[in-house]
Write a protein that holds these residues in place. Structure first.
Motif, PDB file in Angstrom:
ATOM      1  N   SER A  68       0.812  -1.222   0.000  1.00 11.00           N
ATOM      2  CA  SER A  68       0.000   0.000   0.000  1.00 11.00           C
ATOM      3  C   SER A  68       0.845   1.271   0.000  1.00 11.00           C
ATOM      4  O   SER A  68       0.518   2.246  -0.673  1.00 11.00           O
ATOM      5  CB  SER A  68      -0.940   0.015   1.216  1.00 11.00           C
ATOM      6  N   GLY A  69       1.957   1.274   0.741  1.00 12.64           N
ATOM      7  CA  GLY A  69       2.737   2.491   0.892  1.00 12.64           C
ATOM      8  C   GLY A  69       3.745   2.761  -0.202  1.00 12.64           C
ATOM      9  O   GLY A  69       4.191   3.897  -0.367  1.00 12.64           O
ATOM     10  N   ASP A  70       4.140   1.714  -0.955  1.00 13.22           N
ATOM     11  CA  ASP A  70       5.211   1.917  -1.938  1.00 13.22           C
ATOM     12  C   ASP A  70       4.879   1.335  -3.301  1.00 13.22           C
ATOM     13  O   ASP A  70       5.772   1.130  -4.125  1.00 13.22           O
ATOM     14  CB  ASP A  70       6.531   1.332  -1.429  1.00 13.22           C
ATOM     15  N   LEU A  71       3.591   1.103  -3.565  1.00 14.64           N
ATOM     16  CA  LEU A  71       3.240   0.459  -4.831  1.00 14.64           C
ATOM     17  C   LEU A  71       3.606   1.316  -6.033  1.00 14.64           C
ATOM     18  O   LEU A  71       3.942   0.782  -7.100  1.00 14.64           O
ATOM     19  CB  LEU A  71       1.763   0.061  -4.866  1.00 14.64           C
ATOM     20  N   ASP A  72       3.571   2.656  -5.900  1.00 14.32           N
ATOM     21  CA  ASP A  72       3.869   3.525  -7.033  1.00 14.32           C
ATOM     22  C   ASP A  72       5.308   3.339  -7.512  1.00 14.32           C
ATOM     23  O   ASP A  72       5.564   3.231  -8.722  1.00 14.32           O
ATOM     24  CB  ASP A  72       3.620   4.987  -6.659  1.00 14.32           C
ATOM     25  N   ILE A  73       6.243   3.278  -6.561  1.00 15.70           N
ATOM     26  CA  ILE A  73       7.646   3.072  -6.922  1.00 15.70           C
ATOM     27  C   ILE A  73       7.836   1.678  -7.496  1.00 15.70           C
ATOM     28  O   ILE A  73       8.567   1.488  -8.479  1.00 15.70           O
ATOM     29  CB  ILE A  73       8.558   3.283  -5.697  1.00 15.70           C
ATOM     30  N   ALA A  74       7.170   0.689  -6.902  1.00 15.51           N
ATOM     31  CA  ALA A  74       7.296  -0.686  -7.377  1.00 15.51           C
ATOM     32  C   ALA A  74       6.798  -0.828  -8.811  1.00 15.51           C
ATOM     33  O   ALA A  74       7.430  -1.491  -9.643  1.00 15.51           O
ATOM     34  CB  ALA A  74       6.534  -1.632  -6.454  1.00 15.51           C
ATOM     35  N   ILE A  75       5.668  -0.190  -9.119  1.00 18.12           N
ATOM     36  CA  ILE A  75       5.132  -0.245 -10.474  1.00 18.12           C
ATOM     37  C   ILE A  75       6.085   0.443 -11.445  1.00 18.12           C
ATOM     38  O   ILE A  75       6.346  -0.044 -12.552  1.00 18.12           O
ATOM     39  CB  ILE A  75       3.741   0.420 -10.535  1.00 18.12           C
ATOM     40  N   GLU A  76       6.609   1.575 -11.035  1.00 18.08           N
ATOM     41  CA  GLU A  76       7.587   2.299 -11.865  1.00 18.08           C
ATOM     42  C   GLU A  76       8.772   1.400 -12.212  1.00 18.08           C
ATOM     43  O   GLU A  76       9.322   1.457 -13.317  1.00 18.08           O
ATOM     44  CB  GLU A  76       8.062   3.532 -11.114  1.00 18.08           C
ATOM     45  N   CYS A  77       9.160   0.555 -11.250  1.00 15.37           N
ATOM     46  CA  CYS A  77      10.320  -0.317 -11.435  1.00 15.37           C
ATOM     47  C   CYS A  77       9.992  -1.636 -12.129  1.00 15.37           C
ATOM     48  O   CYS A  77      10.890  -2.460 -12.331  1.00 15.37           O
ATOM     49  CB  CYS A  77      10.980  -0.592 -10.086  1.00 15.37           C
ATOM     50  N   GLY A  78       8.718  -1.850 -12.454  1.00 15.54           N
ATOM     51  CA  GLY A  78       8.373  -3.028 -13.245  1.00 15.54           C
ATOM     52  C   GLY A  78       7.669  -4.143 -12.520  1.00 15.54           C
ATOM     53  O   GLY A  78       7.643  -5.282 -13.009  1.00 15.54           O
ATOM     54  N   SER A  79       7.065  -3.881 -11.373  1.00 12.27           N
ATOM     55  CA  SER A  79       6.307  -4.910 -10.680  1.00 12.27           C
ATOM     56  C   SER A  79       5.162  -5.418 -11.554  1.00 12.27           C
ATOM     57  O   SER A  79       4.522  -4.652 -12.283  1.00 12.27           O
ATOM     58  CB  SER A  79       5.728  -4.354  -9.377  1.00 12.27           C
ATOM     59  N   THR A  80       4.894  -6.708 -11.466  1.00  9.47           N
ATOM     60  CA  THR A  80       3.727  -7.288 -12.149  1.00  9.47           C
ATOM     61  C   THR A  80       2.629  -7.662 -11.163  1.00  9.47           C
ATOM     62  O   THR A  80       1.546  -8.078 -11.575  1.00  9.47           O
ATOM     63  CB  THR A  80       4.107  -8.558 -12.935  1.00  9.47           C
ATOM     64  N   GLU A  81       2.923  -7.511  -9.868  1.00  8.70           N
ATOM     65  CA  GLU A  81       1.955  -7.901  -8.834  1.00  8.70           C
ATOM     66  C   GLU A  81       2.214  -7.085  -7.576  1.00  8.70           C
ATOM     67  O   GLU A  81       3.354  -6.969  -7.129  1.00  8.70           O
ATOM     68  CB  GLU A  81       2.108  -9.398  -8.533  1.00  8.70           C
ATOM     69  N   VAL A  82       1.155  -6.496  -7.026  1.00 16.38           N
ATOM     70  CA  VAL A  82       1.277  -5.758  -5.774  1.00 16.38           C
ATOM     71  C   VAL A  82       0.409  -6.418  -4.716  1.00 16.38           C
ATOM     72  O   VAL A  82      -0.618  -7.021  -5.019  1.00 16.38           O
ATOM     73  CB  VAL A  82       0.882  -4.273  -5.946  1.00 16.38           C
TER      74      VAL A  82
END
Length: 221
Positions: free
Chosen positions: A194-208
């Motif tokens: 919840s707190g860092d999903l934006d950075i994770a998505i920017e870095c290429g996450s496929t699942e949060v």
């Protein structure tokens, strides 16, 4: 009862998906949302399923077993996202769809024994925090080779962002894991909460993995 209604969860899920879509990134892949129901009562599972979540995340074996009936009734997939002890695998084998915190050979061997062909994620500790689970990035090749040799379905990698770290610390950690993910041609790169999903998505996450942003404040244990 969870501190919100099923309609609230659906609205919040839409907001989370809006956040995901708003992030500028180089990738166009869809991002799966795993609803983290850990610490919440079983009606959180029902609310998540009603809102359209296909998967839930649980951390504790005892809590997961108490939710068995609602899990079976809703048909959601269960991702076990907590620190896993080898002696809990047998108890949970009939409920868990994805073992997301595999970080050592003993766990690989136990899952392979209890769940032949089971789906796993290798958890990587990319921040170096001792209190966090996960293998060192350098250990991924050895664990991947072992898991494949034991017949497990290695779906991808999982990591937890830094506790109280700066966005740059989180970004470096997520970039490390995404680079490993790319090196081995895997399918799932599970990064971001919840707190860092934006950075994770920017870095290429496929699942949060999202809990409080869907269900509100988690009850004290």
């Amino acid at each position: 009862m969870i501190p919100c209604t099923a309609a609230d969860v659906a609205s919040r899920l839409a907001a989370v998906r809006g956040r995901v879509e708003a992030v500028e990134r180089a990738w166009t892949h869809a991002v799966e949302v795993v609803a983290v129901t850990k610490g919440f009562p079983e009606d959180a599972v029902a609310a998540a399923a009603e809102a359209g979540c296909r998967s839930i995340g649980e951390n504790y074996a005892q809590d997961l077993l108490l939710k068995e009936d609602v899990i079976e009734a809703t048909g959601v997939d269960v991702h076990f996202i907590g620190r896993l002890q080898s002696n809990k695998v047998r108890q949970l084998a009939h409920l868990v769809t994805v073992w997301a915190t595999i970080d050592r050979v003993s766990l690989i061997d136990e899952v392979a024994k209890r769940v032949p062909g089971g789906k796993i994620l290798l958890q990587v500790n990319a921040t170096g925090e001792e209190q966090k689970g996960g293998c060192r990035p350098a250990d991924v090749p050895v664990l991947l080779e072992r898991a494949c040799a034991m017949g497990l379905d290695v779906r991808g990698l999982m990591t937890v962002g830094p506790t109280g770290g700066s966005p740059e610390v989180a970004r470096r950690a997520f970039q490390t894991v995404r680079s490993l993910f790319d090196d081995y041609g895997l399918e799932v790169c599970s990064m971001g909460m919840s707190g860092d999903l934006d950075i994770a998505i920017e870095c290429g996450s496929t699942e949060v993995r999202i809990g409080s942003a869907l269900f509100g404040q988690r009850p004290a244990r």
